[in-house]
Enzyme design. Structure first.
Site, mmCIF file in Angstrom:
data_model
loop_
_atom_site.group_PDB
_atom_site.id
_atom_site.type_symbol
_atom_site.label_atom_id
_atom_site.label_comp_id
_atom_site.label_asym_id
_atom_site.label_seq_id
_atom_site.Cartn_x
_atom_site.Cartn_y
_atom_site.Cartn_z
ATOM 1 N N HIS A 1 15.635 63.481 35.017
ATOM 2 C CA HIS A 1 15.553 65.035 35.514
ATOM 3 C C HIS A 1 16.030 65.788 33.980
ATOM 4 O O HIS A 1 15.437 65.579 33.148
ATOM 5 C CB HIS A 1 16.979 64.982 36.122
ATOM 6 C CG HIS A 1 17.329 66.156 37.076
ATOM 7 N ND1 HIS A 1 16.563 67.100 37.093
ATOM 8 C CD2 HIS A 1 18.319 66.492 37.723
ATOM 9 C CE1 HIS A 1 17.057 68.209 37.705
ATOM 10 N NE2 HIS A 1 18.168 67.994 38.228
ATOM 11 N N HIS B 1 6.111 65.673 37.414
ATOM 12 C CA HIS B 1 7.126 66.558 38.425
ATOM 13 C C HIS B 1 6.925 66.312 39.933
ATOM 14 O O HIS B 1 5.839 65.888 40.512
ATOM 15 C CB HIS B 1 6.815 68.162 38.077
ATOM 16 C CG HIS B 1 8.213 68.702 38.561
ATOM 17 N ND1 HIS B 1 8.428 69.159 39.950
ATOM 18 C CD2 HIS B 1 9.379 69.298 37.598
ATOM 19 C CE1 HIS B 1 9.677 69.875 40.012
ATOM 20 N NE2 HIS B 1 10.202 69.977 38.522
ATOM 21 N N ASP C 1 10.846 70.292 30.486
ATOM 22 C CA ASP C 1 11.686 69.452 29.718
ATOM 23 C C ASP C 1 10.615 69.472 28.268
ATOM 24 O O ASP C 1 11.425 69.385 27.034
ATOM 25 C CB ASP C 1 12.155 68.289 30.100
ATOM 26 C CG ASP C 1 13.374 68.334 30.779
ATOM 27 O OD1 ASP C 1 14.227 69.143 30.530
ATOM 28 O OD2 ASP C 1 13.342 67.532 31.789
HETATM 29 N N1 ACO Z 1 4.379 59.317 32.583
HETATM 30 C C1 ACO Z 1 3.642 58.218 33.074
HETATM 31 N N2 ACO Z 1 3.252 58.090 34.290
HETATM 32 C C2 ACO Z 1 3.979 59.103 35.136
HETATM 33 C C3 ACO Z 1 4.745 59.959 34.740
HETATM 34 C C4 ACO Z 1 5.092 60.192 33.425
HETATM 35 N N3 ACO Z 1 5.705 60.941 32.712
HETATM 36 N N4 ACO Z 1 5.222 60.644 35.757
HETATM 37 C C5 ACO Z 1 4.993 59.999 36.686
HETATM 38 N N5 ACO Z 1 4.197 59.078 36.602
HETATM 39 C C6 ACO Z 1 3.345 58.322 37.433
HETATM 40 C C7 ACO Z 1 4.113 57.241 38.071
HETATM 41 O O1 ACO Z 1 4.185 55.933 37.061
HETATM 42 C C8 ACO Z 1 3.445 56.745 39.362
HETATM 43 O O2 ACO Z 1 2.203 56.232 39.049
HETATM 44 P P1 ACO Z 1 1.928 54.774 40.013
HETATM 45 O O3 ACO Z 1 1.560 55.717 41.355
HETATM 46 O O4 ACO Z 1 0.467 54.595 39.543
HETATM 47 O O5 ACO Z 1 2.672 53.944 40.284
HETATM 48 C C9 ACO Z 1 3.177 58.105 39.722
HETATM 49 O O6 ACO Z 1 2.996 58.840 38.349
HETATM 50 C C10 ACO Z 1 4.026 59.005 40.541
HETATM 51 O O7 ACO Z 1 5.426 58.727 39.809
HETATM 52 P P2 ACO Z 1 6.701 58.766 40.790
HETATM 53 O O8 ACO Z 1 7.758 58.567 39.935
HETATM 54 O O9 ACO Z 1 6.848 58.142 42.152
HETATM 55 O O10 ACO Z 1 6.843 60.340 41.257
HETATM 56 P P3 ACO Z 1 8.014 61.327 41.176
HETATM 57 O O11 ACO Z 1 7.570 62.401 42.023
HETATM 58 O O12 ACO Z 1 9.059 60.600 41.759
HETATM 59 O O13 ACO Z 1 8.144 61.799 39.704
HETATM 60 C C11 ACO Z 1 9.346 62.515 37.793
HETATM 61 C C12 ACO Z 1 8.623 62.869 39.192
HETATM 62 C C13 ACO Z 1 10.617 61.495 37.880
HETATM 63 C C14 ACO Z 1 9.762 63.651 37.158
HETATM 64 C C15 ACO Z 1 8.434 61.608 36.978
HETATM 65 O O14 ACO Z 1 6.975 62.413 36.767
HETATM 66 C C16 ACO Z 1 8.988 61.301 35.731
HETATM 67 O O15 ACO Z 1 9.493 60.089 35.414
HETATM 68 N N6 ACO Z 1 8.598 61.960 34.574
HETATM 69 C C17 ACO Z 1 9.118 61.802 33.318
HETATM 70 C C18 ACO Z 1 10.536 62.198 33.285
HETATM 71 C C19 ACO Z 1 10.740 63.639 33.089
HETATM 72 O O16 ACO Z 1 10.188 64.485 32.221
HETATM 73 N N7 ACO Z 1 11.638 64.084 33.827
HETATM 74 C C20 ACO Z 1 11.908 65.549 34.184
HETATM 75 C C21 ACO Z 1 11.489 66.203 35.452
HETATM 76 S S1 ACO Z 1 11.501 67.865 35.307
HETATM 77 C C22 ACO Z 1 13.398 67.975 35.668
HETATM 78 O O17 ACO Z 1 13.741 67.490 36.351
HETATM 79 C C23 ACO Z 1 14.053 69.442 34.875
#
Ligand code: ACO
Length: 380
Positions: free
Chosen positions: A224, A263, A317
């Protein structure tokens, strides 16, 4: 289907759990509006104070209303002596996010009626927490540097006052405007994890301090708001723009998450990232940090090539890291900056929740065993 005949959605994806009039997000088209106004318009034309008024009152203020709101906010800039003493008692190696969470929680002890939840009183508590939070962060940072706390200057805006209390000198107009834009773009964002945490807590009719404290705890997680610090750490690991390609491709090969990308709601570029990208570039030019901006942009290009098809784009971010660095903030103050802004959203949601409350109490899908015999401890 669970035993309760309801749908299980891991991570509550797609579940509508509240109604709000504050922010609207269209994740497919990359749209964000506060009370119907596009985030780009607010970032270029509004101030953080006016944005807070908008979120809390669901309309823009008149000039007189904005003046009155500013006056009320500025009256609350000052910390109590008790709060100052608690900050000075914090270990100098404490993480600022743990400090701000603890200090906001502790503010309940300085409030003679901390549990009062009428809309009028909740609004006042919200204003007080919003006005005091910058002083907490600035005071702790100075305390750990062995410097005296700088008292707030009520002649200054929210953004200018924070930078003044942090650095002990009046910031330039350009820095104030840049920081103000950061505050506007981070002020609210639907039912994100920390806002949900705040709503869950207040739905028990707990109190504003508990709700905001819970939200700060949620925000610091690297998935987050903590991601902005993760972005900066990644940028620091990459020596120059030519190393971006191999660094990012290695991370992808190792199945590491690239912080600042992806996201739950946006499957297009986060409109806040677009605003902050422009800001980061300008600030980087002004402060001699183009190497940092160029590395950021190169990461975005690699990620676009590799991940755009999966709907993974920069989020708020990503460019906030370069922006905060150019403003001169230390890495571990990046996520606290998110707190300063998002208090506006959290408090607004707490007030909305109080206005039409029902206890949050989802169910679990029990997937364990049944009818297991109890075995006496001597026989295990
Ligand atoms: N880098 C690489 N792969 C990613 C990323 C990333 N930043 N984000 C998602 N994925 C991939 C996952 O590995 C997953 O792949 P798979 O289907 O092959 O297993 C797929 O995308 C879906 O990921 P989930 O975690 O299920 O998606 P979710 O909707 O829960 O994710 C999240 C959202 C947690 C923000 C994710 O994109 C992430 O971890 N990003 C990096 C952390 C980040 O930047 N957080 C800030 C978000 S904005 C905020 O909160 C203010």
């Amino acid at each position: 289907m669970s035993t309760a005949e309801s749908t299980f959605s891991k991570g509550l994806e797609g579940v509508v759990a509240a109604q709000t009039e504050m922010s609207f997000i269209n994740g497919t088209e990359g749209v964000l509006e506060y009370v119907g106004i596009a985030i780009g318009d607010l970032a270029s034309k509004s101030s953080f104070e006016e944005t807070v008024f908008l979120l809390w009152n669901k309309r823009l203020p008149t000039a007189a209303e904005l003046e009155a709101f500013n006056a009320e906010l500025r009256e609350d800039y000052t910390m109590t002596d008790a709060l100052k003493e608690r900050i000075k008692a914090c270990p100098v190696d404490a993480e600022p996010m743990h400090v701000i969470r603890t200090m906001i929680s502790s503010m309940a002890m300085d409030d003679p009626s901390p549990n009062e939840n009428s809309v009028e009183v909740a609004r006042h508590k919200a204003l007080n927490i919003l006005a005091t939070a910058p002083a907490i962060v600035a005071a702790f940072d100075r305390h750990r540097r062995g410097l005296d706390i700088v008292d707030p200057d009520p002649s200054l805006s929210f953004a200018a006052n924070f930078l003044y209390m942090l650095n002990g000198e009046k910031p330039t107009d350009a820095m104030v405007r840049a920081f103000d834009i950061c505050m506007i773009t981070h002020a609210d964002h639907g039912l994100n994890n920390s806002t949900f945490a705040a709503r869950v807590v207040i739905s028990t009719l707990s109190d504003m301090y508990s709700a905001i404290t819970a939200a700060v705890g949620s925000l610091r997680g690297p998935l987050h708001g903590g991601a902005n610090e993760g972005v900066m750490k990644m940028l620091n690991q990459i020596s120059d723009v030519d190393s971006v390609e191999s660094h990012v491709m290695n991370m992808i090969a190792n199945k590491e998450r690239i912080m600042g990308f992806g996201h739950r709601v946006y499957k297009a570029k986060d409109p806040r990232a677009a605003e902050l990208m422009t800001l980061a570039k300008q600030l980087a030019e002004d402060t001699g940090n183009m190497d940092l901006y160029n590395k950021s942009h190169a990461i975005e290009l690699v990620m676009e090539r590799e991940y755009a098809a999966k709907g993974i784009y920069p989020n708020v971010d990503f460019y906030s890291a370069t922006t905060y660095h150019c403003i001169g903030l230390k890495l571990d103050l990046f996520t606290p900056m998110f707190v300063l802004a998002r208090i506006a959203g959290w408090a607004g949601h707490v007030i909305e929740q109080l206005g039409d409350n029902r206890l949050y109490r989802p169910t679990t899908d029990y997937v364990g065993q049944h009818a297991v015999p109890y075995v006496a401890i001597k026989d295990r």
